[in-house]
Write an enzyme that holds these catalytic residues in place. Structure first.
Site, PDB file in Angstrom:
ATOM      1  N   GLY A 263       0.829  -1.189   0.000  1.00 55.45           N
ATOM      2  CA  GLY A 263       0.000   0.000   0.000  1.00 55.45           C
ATOM      3  C   GLY A 263       0.870   1.248   0.000  1.00 55.45           C
ATOM      4  O   GLY A 263       2.060   1.206   0.315  1.00 55.45           O
ATOM      5  N   CYS A 264       0.266   2.382  -0.337  1.00 54.95           N
ATOM      6  CA  CYS A 264       1.029   3.628  -0.438  1.00 54.95           C
ATOM      7  C   CYS A 264       1.507   4.109   0.926  1.00 54.95           C
ATOM      8  O   CYS A 264       2.697   4.403   1.106  1.00 54.95           O
ATOM      9  CB  CYS A 264       0.199   4.698  -1.144  1.00 54.95           C
ATOM     10  N   TYR A 265       0.597   4.193   1.902  1.00 52.17           N
ATOM     11  CA  TYR A 265       1.024   4.600   3.247  1.00 52.17           C
ATOM     12  C   TYR A 265       2.078   3.652   3.821  1.00 52.17           C
ATOM     13  O   TYR A 265       3.098   4.108   4.356  1.00 52.17           O
ATOM     14  CB  TYR A 265      -0.180   4.661   4.194  1.00 52.17           C
TER      15      TYR A 265
ATOM     16  N   GLN B  97       6.557  10.838  -1.156  1.00 49.86           N
ATOM     17  CA  GLN B  97       6.528  10.033  -2.378  1.00 49.86           C
ATOM     18  C   GLN B  97       5.305  10.429  -3.188  1.00 49.86           C
ATOM     19  O   GLN B  97       4.396  11.101  -2.683  1.00 49.86           O
ATOM     20  CB  GLN B  97       6.476   8.537  -2.068  1.00 49.86           C
TER      21      GLN B  97
END
Length: 354
Positions: free
Chosen positions: A155-157, A320
Protein backbone atom coordinates in the site's frame (compact mmCIF):
# COMPACT_ATOMS: atom_id res chain seq x y z
CA UNK A 1 13.67 -14.71 -17.71
CA UNK A 2 14.75 -11.84 -19.89
CA UNK A 3 17.36 -9.14 -19.88
CA UNK A 4 17.86 -5.72 -21.38
CA UNK A 5 17.81 -6.05 -25.13
CA UNK A 6 16.13 -9.47 -25.01
CA UNK A 7 12.58 -10.45 -25.96
CA UNK A 8 9.90 -8.23 -24.54
CA UNK A 9 7.78 -9.11 -21.52
CA UNK A 10 4.17 -9.78 -22.55
CA UNK A 11 2.00 -7.85 -20.11
CA UNK A 12 -1.68 -7.94 -19.23
CA UNK A 13 -3.47 -5.44 -17.00
CA UNK A 14 -6.72 -6.38 -15.30
CA UNK A 15 -8.88 -3.39 -14.44
CA UNK A 16 -6.99 -0.60 -16.14
CA UNK A 17 -9.56 2.22 -15.88
CA UNK A 18 -8.46 3.69 -12.55
CA UNK A 19 -5.59 5.95 -11.55
CA UNK A 20 -3.18 3.10 -10.82
CA UNK A 21 -4.18 1.57 -14.16
CA UNK A 22 -3.40 4.68 -16.19
CA UNK A 23 -0.11 5.09 -14.29
CA UNK A 24 0.82 1.52 -15.18
CA UNK A 25 0.01 2.25 -18.81
CA UNK A 26 2.01 5.48 -18.78
CA UNK A 27 5.08 3.78 -17.30
CA UNK A 28 4.88 0.57 -19.33
CA UNK A 29 4.26 2.39 -22.62
CA UNK A 30 7.77 3.88 -22.20
CA UNK A 31 9.40 0.72 -20.85
CA UNK A 32 11.93 -0.70 -23.35
CA UNK A 33 11.19 -4.33 -22.41
CA UNK A 34 7.42 -4.14 -22.06
CA UNK A 35 4.90 -5.39 -24.61
CA UNK A 36 1.38 -4.41 -23.60
CA UNK A 37 -0.86 -7.19 -24.91
CA UNK A 38 -4.16 -6.95 -23.04
CA UNK A 39 -6.10 -4.65 -20.75
CA UNK A 40 -9.48 -5.56 -19.31
CA UNK A 41 -12.65 -3.73 -18.36
CA UNK A 42 -16.14 -5.17 -18.55
CA UNK A 43 -17.85 -1.79 -18.70
CA UNK A 44 -15.55 -0.30 -21.35
CA UNK A 45 -15.27 -3.37 -23.60
CA UNK A 46 -14.23 -2.26 -27.09
CA UNK A 47 -13.25 1.29 -26.13
CA UNK A 48 -9.75 2.35 -27.23
CA UNK A 49 -7.61 3.03 -24.19
CA UNK A 50 -6.53 6.37 -25.67
CA UNK A 51 -10.17 7.50 -25.82
CA UNK A 52 -10.40 7.23 -22.04
CA UNK A 53 -6.87 8.45 -21.38
CA UNK A 54 -5.91 10.95 -24.11
CA UNK A 55 -2.40 11.36 -22.64
CA UNK A 56 -1.73 7.89 -24.11
CA UNK A 57 -2.64 8.81 -27.70
CA UNK A 58 0.11 7.55 -29.96
CA UNK A 59 1.55 5.48 -27.13
CA UNK A 60 -1.04 2.77 -26.43
CA UNK A 61 -3.18 1.33 -29.24
CA UNK A 62 -5.00 -1.32 -27.20
CA UNK A 63 -8.73 -1.49 -26.65
CA UNK A 64 -10.33 -2.54 -23.39
CA UNK A 65 -11.67 -6.10 -23.41
CA UNK A 66 -13.71 -8.23 -21.07
CA UNK A 67 -11.60 -10.72 -19.10
CA UNK A 68 -13.12 -13.53 -21.16
CA UNK A 69 -11.86 -12.00 -24.42
CA UNK A 70 -8.41 -11.06 -23.17
CA UNK A 71 -5.92 -13.89 -23.53
CA UNK A 72 -4.22 -13.39 -20.19
CA UNK A 73 -2.88 -16.95 -20.15
CA UNK A 74 -0.41 -15.99 -22.89
CA UNK A 75 1.08 -13.16 -20.83
CA UNK A 76 4.35 -13.38 -18.93
CA UNK A 77 2.97 -11.21 -16.13
CA UNK A 78 -0.44 -9.84 -15.24
CA UNK A 79 -0.94 -6.72 -13.14
CA UNK A 80 -4.18 -6.44 -11.16
CA UNK A 81 -5.22 -2.80 -10.76
CA UNK A 82 -8.57 -3.91 -9.39
CA UNK A 83 -10.69 -3.82 -6.24
CA UNK A 84 -9.71 -6.20 -3.47
CA UNK A 85 -10.74 -9.80 -4.12
CA UNK A 86 -10.30 -9.89 -7.90
CA UNK A 87 -6.69 -11.08 -8.08
CA UNK A 88 -7.17 -14.01 -5.74
CA UNK A 89 -10.19 -15.18 -7.76
CA UNK A 90 -8.00 -15.52 -10.90
CA UNK A 91 -4.62 -16.34 -9.40
CA UNK A 92 -4.82 -20.12 -9.50
CA UNK A 93 -5.69 -20.38 -13.20
CA UNK A 94 -2.96 -17.92 -14.19
CA UNK A 95 -0.32 -19.65 -12.08
CA UNK A 96 -1.15 -22.95 -13.79
CA UNK A 97 -0.12 -21.26 -17.05
CA UNK A 98 3.11 -20.03 -15.43
CA UNK A 99 1.94 -16.43 -15.52
CA UNK A 100 3.41 -14.19 -12.85
CA UNK A 101 1.08 -11.93 -10.88
CA UNK A 102 1.56 -8.47 -9.38
CA UNK A 103 -1.49 -7.40 -7.40
CA UNK A 104 -1.88 -3.71 -6.57
CA UNK A 105 -4.79 -4.44 -4.23
CA UNK A 106 -4.59 -6.14 -0.82
CA UNK A 107 -5.18 -9.80 -1.71
CA UNK A 108 -1.55 -10.80 -1.15
CA UNK A 109 -0.33 -8.17 1.32
CA UNK A 110 -1.42 -9.71 4.61
CA UNK A 111 -0.25 -13.21 5.50
CA UNK A 112 -2.75 -13.50 8.36
CA UNK A 113 -6.00 -14.50 6.65
CA UNK A 114 -8.08 -13.77 9.75
CA UNK A 115 -6.81 -10.20 9.79
CA UNK A 116 -7.44 -9.90 6.04
CA UNK A 117 -11.00 -11.16 6.39
CA UNK A 118 -11.70 -8.82 9.30
CA UNK A 119 -10.53 -5.72 7.44
CA UNK A 120 -11.64 -6.53 3.90
CA UNK A 121 -14.93 -8.28 4.75
CA UNK A 122 -14.37 -11.26 2.45
CA UNK A 123 -12.90 -14.74 2.79
CA UNK A 124 -9.47 -15.34 1.33
CA UNK A 125 -10.03 -17.79 -1.52
CA UNK A 126 -6.43 -18.99 -2.05
CA UNK A 127 -4.51 -19.16 1.25
CA UNK A 128 -1.99 -21.62 -0.21
CA UNK A 129 -1.00 -19.12 -2.91
CA UNK A 130 -0.95 -16.34 -0.31
CA UNK A 131 1.52 -18.34 1.76
CA UNK A 132 3.94 -18.50 -1.18
CA UNK A 133 3.44 -14.87 -2.24
CA UNK A 134 6.00 -12.14 -1.50
CA UNK A 135 5.39 -8.67 -0.08
CA UNK A 136 6.68 -6.44 -2.86
CA UNK A 137 8.62 -3.74 -1.05
CA UNK A 138 11.82 -3.99 -3.07
CA UNK A 139 14.14 -2.31 -0.58
CA UNK A 140 13.25 -4.94 2.02
CA UNK A 141 12.56 -8.10 -0.02
CA UNK A 142 14.67 -7.79 -3.15
CA UNK A 143 15.95 -11.38 -3.28
CA UNK A 144 12.56 -12.97 -2.60
CA UNK A 145 10.85 -10.78 -5.20
CA UNK A 146 13.26 -11.84 -7.92
CA UNK A 147 12.09 -15.46 -7.74
CA UNK A 148 8.45 -14.87 -6.80
CA UNK A 149 5.42 -16.05 -8.75
CA UNK A 150 2.96 -13.77 -6.94
CA UNK A 151 3.63 -10.30 -5.54
CA UNK A 152 1.47 -8.34 -3.15
CA UNK A 153 2.33 -4.75 -4.08
CA UNK A 154 2.51 -2.67 -0.87
CA UNK A 155 0.00 0.00 0.00
CA UNK A 156 1.03 3.63 -0.44
CA UNK A 157 1.02 4.60 3.25
CA UNK A 158 2.90 1.43 4.28
CA UNK A 159 5.67 2.17 1.78
CA UNK A 160 6.46 5.52 3.42
CA UNK A 161 6.18 4.24 6.99
CA UNK A 162 8.19 1.05 6.47
CA UNK A 163 11.04 2.69 4.57
CA UNK A 164 11.04 5.55 7.05
CA UNK A 165 11.46 3.21 10.02
CA UNK A 166 13.41 0.24 8.64
CA UNK A 167 16.93 1.57 9.41
CA UNK A 168 15.93 1.97 13.06
CA UNK A 169 14.63 -1.54 13.71
CA UNK A 170 16.02 -3.83 11.00
CA UNK A 171 18.72 -6.46 11.57
CA UNK A 172 18.22 -6.72 15.30
CA UNK A 173 18.74 -3.02 16.00
CA UNK A 174 17.20 -1.60 19.16
CA UNK A 175 17.51 2.13 18.72
CA UNK A 176 13.97 3.35 19.38
CA UNK A 177 11.08 2.54 21.67
CA UNK A 178 9.11 0.21 19.40
CA UNK A 179 6.15 0.15 21.78
CA UNK A 180 5.03 3.63 20.77
CA UNK A 181 5.61 4.88 17.22
CA UNK A 182 3.44 7.57 15.64
CA UNK A 183 2.81 7.80 11.89
CA UNK A 184 1.06 11.04 10.93
CA UNK A 185 0.38 10.65 7.20
CA UNK A 186 -1.21 12.73 4.44
CA UNK A 187 -2.30 11.77 0.94
CA UNK A 188 -3.61 13.49 -2.15
CA UNK A 189 -7.15 12.78 -3.33
CA UNK A 190 -6.09 10.32 -6.05
CA UNK A 191 -5.32 7.85 -3.26
CA UNK A 192 -9.06 7.31 -2.93
CA UNK A 193 -9.26 5.96 -6.48
CA UNK A 194 -11.07 7.02 -9.63
CA UNK A 195 -14.67 6.69 -8.58
CA UNK A 196 -17.72 8.84 -7.89
CA UNK A 197 -17.75 9.59 -4.18
CA UNK A 198 -19.03 12.66 -2.34
CA UNK A 199 -15.93 13.04 -0.14
CA UNK A 200 -13.66 13.38 -3.19
CA UNK A 201 -15.81 15.84 -5.13
CA UNK A 202 -13.98 19.10 -5.88
CA UNK A 203 -16.32 21.09 -3.65
CA UNK A 204 -15.70 18.70 -0.76
CA UNK A 205 -11.95 18.06 -1.01
CA UNK A 206 -10.67 21.40 -2.30
CA UNK A 207 -9.75 24.06 0.25
CA UNK A 208 -10.13 21.47 3.01
CA UNK A 209 -7.95 19.27 5.21
CA UNK A 210 -9.17 16.38 7.30
CA UNK A 211 -8.22 13.20 9.11
CA UNK A 212 -9.99 9.93 8.37
CA UNK A 213 -9.77 6.31 9.46
CA UNK A 214 -8.73 7.39 12.97
CA UNK A 215 -10.64 4.53 14.58
CA UNK A 216 -8.96 2.08 12.21
CA UNK A 217 -7.56 1.95 8.69
CA UNK A 218 -6.84 -1.05 6.44
CA UNK A 219 -3.21 -0.09 6.07
CA UNK A 220 -2.61 -0.27 9.83
CA UNK A 221 -2.50 -4.10 10.04
CA UNK A 222 -0.33 -4.21 6.90
CA UNK A 223 2.20 -1.80 8.39
CA UNK A 224 2.11 -3.55 11.77
CA UNK A 225 2.67 -7.00 10.25
CA UNK A 226 5.73 -5.81 8.33
CA UNK A 227 7.13 -3.82 11.26
CA UNK A 228 6.85 -6.90 13.44
CA UNK A 229 8.83 -8.90 10.88
CA UNK A 230 11.50 -6.19 10.73
CA UNK A 231 11.76 -5.76 14.48
CA UNK A 232 11.45 -9.44 15.34
CA UNK A 233 8.64 -8.74 17.79
CA UNK A 234 5.52 -6.66 18.48
CA UNK A 235 5.51 -2.98 17.54
CA UNK A 236 3.09 -0.41 18.90
CA UNK A 237 1.93 1.90 16.11
CA UNK A 238 -0.44 4.85 16.14
CA UNK A 239 -1.35 5.56 12.51
CA UNK A 240 -3.53 8.51 11.47
CA UNK A 241 -4.12 9.23 7.75
CA UNK A 242 -5.27 12.60 6.39
CA UNK A 243 -6.70 13.84 3.10
CA UNK A 244 -5.08 16.96 1.68
CA UNK A 245 -6.42 19.08 -1.20
CA UNK A 246 -3.99 18.03 -3.90
CA UNK A 247 -4.29 15.46 -6.68
CA UNK A 248 -1.23 13.33 -6.01
CA UNK A 249 1.49 13.12 -3.41
CA UNK A 250 2.04 11.67 0.05
CA UNK A 251 3.79 13.05 3.11
CA UNK A 252 4.37 10.96 6.23
CA UNK A 253 5.78 12.37 9.45
CA UNK A 254 7.03 9.62 11.75
CA UNK A 255 7.79 10.10 15.46
CA UNK A 256 9.94 7.71 17.46
CA UNK A 257 11.63 8.02 20.85
CA UNK A 258 15.31 7.11 21.01
CA UNK A 259 16.28 4.53 23.62
CA UNK A 260 18.76 5.77 26.28
CA UNK A 261 21.46 3.38 25.11
CA UNK A 262 21.19 4.71 21.55
CA UNK A 263 21.44 8.44 22.25
CA UNK A 264 24.97 8.61 20.81
CA UNK A 265 23.85 7.21 17.44
CA UNK A 266 24.46 9.28 14.31
CA UNK A 267 21.03 8.79 12.76
CA UNK A 268 21.81 10.80 9.63
CA UNK A 269 24.73 8.50 8.88
CA UNK A 270 22.64 5.43 9.73
CA UNK A 271 20.00 6.32 7.12
CA UNK A 272 22.57 7.34 4.53
CA UNK A 273 24.40 4.03 4.91
CA UNK A 274 21.20 1.95 4.82
CA UNK A 275 19.98 3.49 1.57
CA UNK A 276 23.33 4.31 -0.07
CA UNK A 277 22.76 1.81 -2.88
CA UNK A 278 19.02 2.28 -3.32
CA UNK A 279 18.15 3.92 -6.62
CA UNK A 280 14.76 5.20 -5.54
CA UNK A 281 15.32 6.17 -1.90
CA UNK A 282 16.97 9.55 -1.41
CA UNK A 283 18.18 10.38 2.10
CA UNK A 284 18.41 14.15 2.00
CA UNK A 285 21.12 16.21 3.72
CA UNK A 286 20.72 16.96 7.44
CA UNK A 287 18.17 19.68 8.09
CA UNK A 288 16.32 19.17 4.78
CA UNK A 289 12.58 19.57 4.43
CA UNK A 290 11.30 17.40 1.55
CA UNK A 291 8.25 18.47 -0.41
CA UNK A 292 5.68 16.40 -2.26
CA UNK A 293 6.34 18.25 -5.51
CA UNK A 294 9.95 17.03 -5.45
CA UNK A 295 8.72 13.50 -6.22
CA UNK A 296 5.63 14.19 -8.33
CA UNK A 297 5.22 11.64 -11.16
CA UNK A 298 8.54 9.97 -10.25
CA UNK A 299 9.35 6.68 -8.54
CA UNK A 300 11.56 8.37 -5.96
CA UNK A 301 10.95 8.49 -2.23
CA UNK A 302 12.75 11.16 -0.20
CA UNK A 303 13.58 10.93 3.50
CA UNK A 304 14.82 13.60 5.92
CA UNK A 305 15.89 12.72 9.47
CA UNK A 306 15.47 15.30 12.25
CA UNK A 307 16.34 15.28 15.94
CA UNK A 308 14.93 18.49 17.43
CA UNK A 309 17.33 20.16 19.89
CA UNK A 310 19.46 17.01 19.88
CA UNK A 311 16.95 15.37 22.21
CA UNK A 312 15.55 11.88 22.45
CA UNK A 313 12.85 12.33 19.80
CA UNK A 314 13.34 11.45 16.14
CA UNK A 315 11.16 13.08 13.48
CA UNK A 316 11.41 11.36 10.10
CA UNK A 317 9.89 13.06 7.05
CA UNK A 318 9.01 10.90 4.04
CA UNK A 319 7.56 12.00 0.70
CA UNK A 320 6.53 10.03 -2.38
CA UNK A 321 4.06 10.11 -5.24
CA UNK A 322 1.26 7.86 -4.02
CA UNK A 323 0.49 6.66 -7.56
CA UNK A 324 4.08 5.87 -8.55
CA UNK A 325 6.40 4.68 -5.78
CA UNK A 326 3.23 4.20 -3.73
CA UNK A 327 1.57 1.99 -6.36
CA UNK A 328 2.27 1.57 -10.09
CA UNK A 329 5.95 2.54 -10.15
CA UNK A 330 6.66 0.13 -7.34
CA UNK A 331 4.78 -2.56 -9.29
CA UNK A 332 7.01 -1.98 -12.33
CA UNK A 333 10.05 -2.04 -10.06
CA UNK A 334 8.89 -5.47 -8.89
CA UNK A 335 8.40 -6.63 -12.47
CA UNK A 336 11.92 -5.56 -13.39
CA UNK A 337 13.35 -7.69 -10.60
CA UNK A 338 11.17 -10.67 -11.48
CA UNK A 339 12.42 -10.66 -15.07
CA UNK A 340 16.09 -10.01 -14.42
CA UNK A 341 16.12 -6.40 -15.59
CA UNK A 342 17.95 -3.49 -13.99
CA UNK A 343 15.63 -2.20 -11.30
CA UNK A 344 15.36 1.29 -12.74
CA UNK A 345 14.37 0.17 -16.26
CA UNK A 346 11.51 2.34 -17.47
CA UNK A 347 11.37 4.22 -14.17
CA UNK A 348 14.10 6.83 -14.38
CA UNK A 349 11.70 9.75 -14.67
CA UNK A 350 12.58 13.14 -13.21
CA UNK A 351 9.91 14.64 -10.95
CA UNK A 352 7.68 17.31 -12.45
CA UNK A 353 8.00 20.94 -11.34
CA UNK A 354 6.17 23.20 -10.73
Amino acid sequence: MTSAGAARIKIGIVGGTGYTGVELLRLLSQHPNAQLTAITSRKEDGMPVADMFPNLRGRVDLCFQTPEKANLDDCDVVFFATPHGVAMSQAESLIKQNVRIIDLAADFRLQDTEVFERWYKMPHSCPAILKESVYGLVELNREKIASAQVIGNPGCYPTTVLLGLAPLIQDGRRLIDTSHIIADCKSGVSGAGRKAEVSTLFSEASDNFKAYGVAGHRHHPEISEQLKLLAGGPVGLLFVPHLVPMIRGMFSTLYARILPEALDTDFQALFEQRYANETFVDVMPAGSLPETRSVRASNHLRIAVHRPDGGDQLVILVTQDNLVKGASGQAVQNMNLMFGLPESTGLDHVAILP
